[in-house]
Design an enzyme around this catalytic site. Sequence first.
Site, PDB file in Angstrom:
ATOM      1  N   ASP A   9       0.876  -1.176   0.000  1.00  0.00           N
ATOM      2  CA  ASP A   9       0.000   0.000   0.000  1.00  0.00           C
ATOM      3  C   ASP A   9       0.915   1.228   0.000  1.00  0.00           C
ATOM      4  O   ASP A   9       2.110   1.127   0.328  1.00  0.00           O
ATOM      5  CB  ASP A   9      -0.850  -0.066   1.275  1.00  0.00           C
ATOM      6  CG  ASP A   9      -1.484   1.265   1.627  1.00  0.00           C
ATOM      7  OD1 ASP A   9      -2.136   1.853   0.742  1.00  0.00           O
ATOM      8  OD2 ASP A   9      -1.301   1.719   2.767  1.00  0.00           O
ATOM      9  N   ASP A  11      -0.148   5.101   0.983  1.00  0.00           N
ATOM     10  CA  ASP A  11      -0.340   6.080   2.071  1.00  0.00           C
ATOM     11  C   ASP A  11      -0.307   5.412   3.438  1.00  0.00           C
ATOM     12  O   ASP A  11      -1.106   4.535   3.721  1.00  0.00           O
ATOM     13  CB  ASP A  11      -1.680   6.793   1.888  1.00  0.00           C
ATOM     14  CG  ASP A  11      -1.661   7.709   0.686  1.00  0.00           C
ATOM     15  OD1 ASP A  11      -2.399   7.432  -0.271  1.00  0.00           O
ATOM     16  OD2 ASP A  11      -0.890   8.674   0.692  1.00  0.00           O
TER      17      ASP A  11
END
Length: 245
Positions: A9, A11
């Site tokens: 991922d 953020d």
Amino acid sequence: MRPDAVVFDVDGTLVESEQDGHRVAFNRAFEEAGLPDRWDRATYRRLLAVPGGRPRLTTWFVSRGRSAAEAETLAASLHARKSELMRELCAAGEVPARPGVAELLGELAGAGIDLHVATTGSPGWVLPLLARRFGPLFDVVVTGADVARLKPDPEAYLEVLRRTGRPADRVVAVEDSTAGVRAAVAAGLRCLAVRNDDTREDDVHAADLVVDEYADPRVRPWLSLLAAERALRPGAAAHQPLGRC
Ligand code: XBP
Ligand code: MG
């Protein structure tokens, strides 16, 4: 067994982008538009429960009394400008990598493990940020623009599996939030959750291992990196199975 690929991922996982990146960009977009709205850290942390910057804006404006149609229209224009401002913040070096992640990425790449990305974020800032912070490390990058449904829907992870041709049981996800862990697990991936200050209270119990930093001594054994190193040396012990901790 050691995974064939790891999907990260963005953020909160690869980079510390939310409070001093996205939140600053949102507030600058509000100010440029002459709007009174401003998000302090606590408000923004609460709004992170809404995946996607544009749906986050819509939810906010509806909560402030605007009609759904007006909120949607305003969110669309503001999010486009916010994404430009976020791209500028990334280019100015304002969005750092999380401590320890670059080292882990180097070890994974050195062990011959493929690296990919699955993010809700917009490609306009995601792609230049990944290039600036990590170079050409990632093979497949799926962003919020590549899917119809954002996390916690598994679509972004399923799209990585589709593009790579890898079976889910040979792939591991690294996430930081409730929505991200749910998306990865729903796609059938084993998941490492590396919580941060914004997601410390998130429900990530569905992950196979939950830590607060990449330096946690459980991370590498779990990823079987140490076993891989041993396997690369003559007379090394067999692989340790990837643990379900
Ligand atoms: C986190 C998100 C994103 C960012 C804002 O994505 O929910 O929406 O907060 O970026 P992830 P955009 O953790 O999956 O990387 O404004 O471009 O959506
Ligand atoms: Mg995240």
